[in-house]
Design an enzyme around this catalytic site. Structure first.
Site, PDB file in Angstrom:
ATOM      1  N   LYS A  13       0.809  -1.222   0.000  1.00  0.00           N
ATOM      2  CA  LYS A  13       0.000   0.000   0.000  1.00  0.00           C
ATOM      3  C   LYS A  13       0.847   1.280   0.000  1.00  0.00           C
ATOM      4  O   LYS A  13       2.054   1.238   0.248  1.00  0.00           O
ATOM      5  CB  LYS A  13      -0.928  -0.020   1.212  1.00  0.00           C
ATOM      6  CG  LYS A  13      -1.964  -1.133   1.166  1.00  0.00           C
ATOM      7  CD  LYS A  13      -2.837  -1.101   2.403  1.00  0.00           C
ATOM      8  CE  LYS A  13      -3.903  -2.177   2.394  1.00  0.00           C
ATOM      9  NZ  LYS A  13      -4.755  -2.078   3.599  1.00  0.00           N
ATOM     10  N   TYR A  41     -12.408  -2.095  -4.232  1.00  0.00           N
ATOM     11  CA  TYR A  41     -12.911  -2.169  -2.861  1.00  0.00           C
ATOM     12  C   TYR A  41     -14.436  -2.036  -2.798  1.00  0.00           C
ATOM     13  O   TYR A  41     -14.983  -1.754  -1.737  1.00  0.00           O
ATOM     14  CB  TYR A  41     -12.235  -1.099  -1.993  1.00  0.00           C
ATOM     15  CG  TYR A  41     -10.807  -1.452  -1.675  1.00  0.00           C
ATOM     16  CD1 TYR A  41     -10.500  -2.452  -0.766  1.00  0.00           C
ATOM     17  CD2 TYR A  41      -9.754  -0.792  -2.299  1.00  0.00           C
ATOM     18  CE1 TYR A  41      -9.190  -2.794  -0.486  1.00  0.00           C
ATOM     19  CE2 TYR A  41      -8.428  -1.126  -2.013  1.00  0.00           C
ATOM     20  CZ  TYR A  41      -8.159  -2.131  -1.115  1.00  0.00           C
ATOM     21  OH  TYR A  41      -6.859  -2.466  -0.832  1.00  0.00           O
ATOM     22  N   ASN A  85      -1.717   0.181   7.025  1.00  0.00           N
ATOM     23  CA  ASN A  85      -1.209  -1.104   7.509  1.00  0.00           C
ATOM     24  C   ASN A  85      -0.352  -1.851   6.487  1.00  0.00           C
ATOM     25  O   ASN A  85      -0.160  -3.044   6.578  1.00  0.00           O
ATOM     26  CB  ASN A  85      -2.351  -1.973   8.050  1.00  0.00           C
ATOM     27  CG  ASN A  85      -3.345  -2.382   6.990  1.00  0.00           C
ATOM     28  OD1 ASN A  85      -3.139  -2.161   5.796  1.00  0.00           O
ATOM     29  ND2 ASN A  85      -4.431  -2.993   7.411  1.00  0.00           N
ATOM     30  N   HIS A 138      -2.166  -5.529   1.671  1.00  0.00           N
ATOM     31  CA  HIS A 138      -3.475  -6.167   1.501  1.00  0.00           C
ATOM     32  C   HIS A 138      -3.204  -7.579   1.014  1.00  0.00           C
ATOM     33  O   HIS A 138      -2.261  -7.806   0.248  1.00  0.00           O
ATOM     34  CB  HIS A 138      -4.295  -5.414   0.444  1.00  0.00           C
ATOM     35  CG  HIS A 138      -5.450  -6.217  -0.088  1.00  0.00           C
ATOM     36  ND1 HIS A 138      -6.694  -6.179   0.486  1.00  0.00           N
ATOM     37  CD2 HIS A 138      -5.527  -7.095  -1.127  1.00  0.00           C
ATOM     38  CE1 HIS A 138      -7.505  -6.991  -0.192  1.00  0.00           C
ATOM     39  NE2 HIS A 138      -6.812  -7.552  -1.165  1.00  0.00           N
ATOM     40  N   GLU A 157      -9.457 -10.934  -7.571  1.00  0.00           N
ATOM     41  CA  GLU A 157      -8.501  -9.852  -7.361  1.00  0.00           C
ATOM     42  C   GLU A 157      -7.320  -9.955  -8.319  1.00  0.00           C
ATOM     43  O   GLU A 157      -6.857  -8.944  -8.860  1.00  0.00           O
ATOM     44  CB  GLU A 157      -8.018  -9.848  -5.908  1.00  0.00           C
ATOM     45  CG  GLU A 157      -9.095  -9.432  -4.930  1.00  0.00           C
ATOM     46  CD  GLU A 157      -8.639  -9.397  -3.486  1.00  0.00           C
ATOM     47  OE1 GLU A 157      -9.353  -8.791  -2.678  1.00  0.00           O
ATOM     48  OE2 GLU A 157      -7.569  -9.957  -3.164  1.00  0.00           O
TER      49      GLU A 157
END
Length: 140
Positions: free
Chosen positions: A11, A51, A114, A117, A128
């Site tokens: 990310k 998302y 964080n 993913h 995905e």
């Protein structure tokens, strides 16, 4: 055990801090192979589509804003029990709850920032992976 593929996204918080190589070392140390990888910048439409499952949740707008805030590294990983193996090396979503030696414990800033993913199931992983990669880009 079966060989599985799973999607990984490094990310914006992690790419901004130039952590791609360090995160990749955790992935490889967990016995996973990186069989496709590219650095991209998501458009708002792409982030909203990817998302979309979270569209009705209160954090959706912040998540999309975050994911378009900088480049990401999308990867397809492969290995024995690959989904569970990657989820284990990622650590808990909240880095405060993550085990020592996991990506999120070692690199995440907070719950939103964080660092990574990962897919949560074989069906999700397939969807995905096809969102980001064509078959010609997968070199496993």
């Amino acid at each position: 055990m079966a060989v599985e593929r799973t999607l990984s996204i490094i990310k914006p918080d992690a790419t901004e801090r130039n952590l791609t190589g360090k995160i990749n070392s955790y992935i490889e140390a967990a016995g996973l192979r990186i069989i496709a990888q590219k650095r991209i910048r998501l458009t708002r439409d792409q982030a909203e589509a990817f998302y979309g499952v979270h569209k009705e949740r209160s954090f959706f707008g912040e998540l999309v804003d975050f994911m378009v805030s900088g480049p990401v590294v999308v990867q397809l990983l492969e290995g024995e029990n690959g989904i569970a193996a990657y989820r284990e090396v990622m650590g808990a979503t909240n880095p405060a709850n993550a085990d020592a030696g996991t990506i999120r414990k070692d690199f995440a800033i907070d719950v939103q920032n964080n660092s990574v993913h990962g897919s949560d199931a074989p069906e999700t992983a397939a969807v995905e992976a096809s969102f980001f990669f064509s078959e010609i880009e997968i070199v496993g």
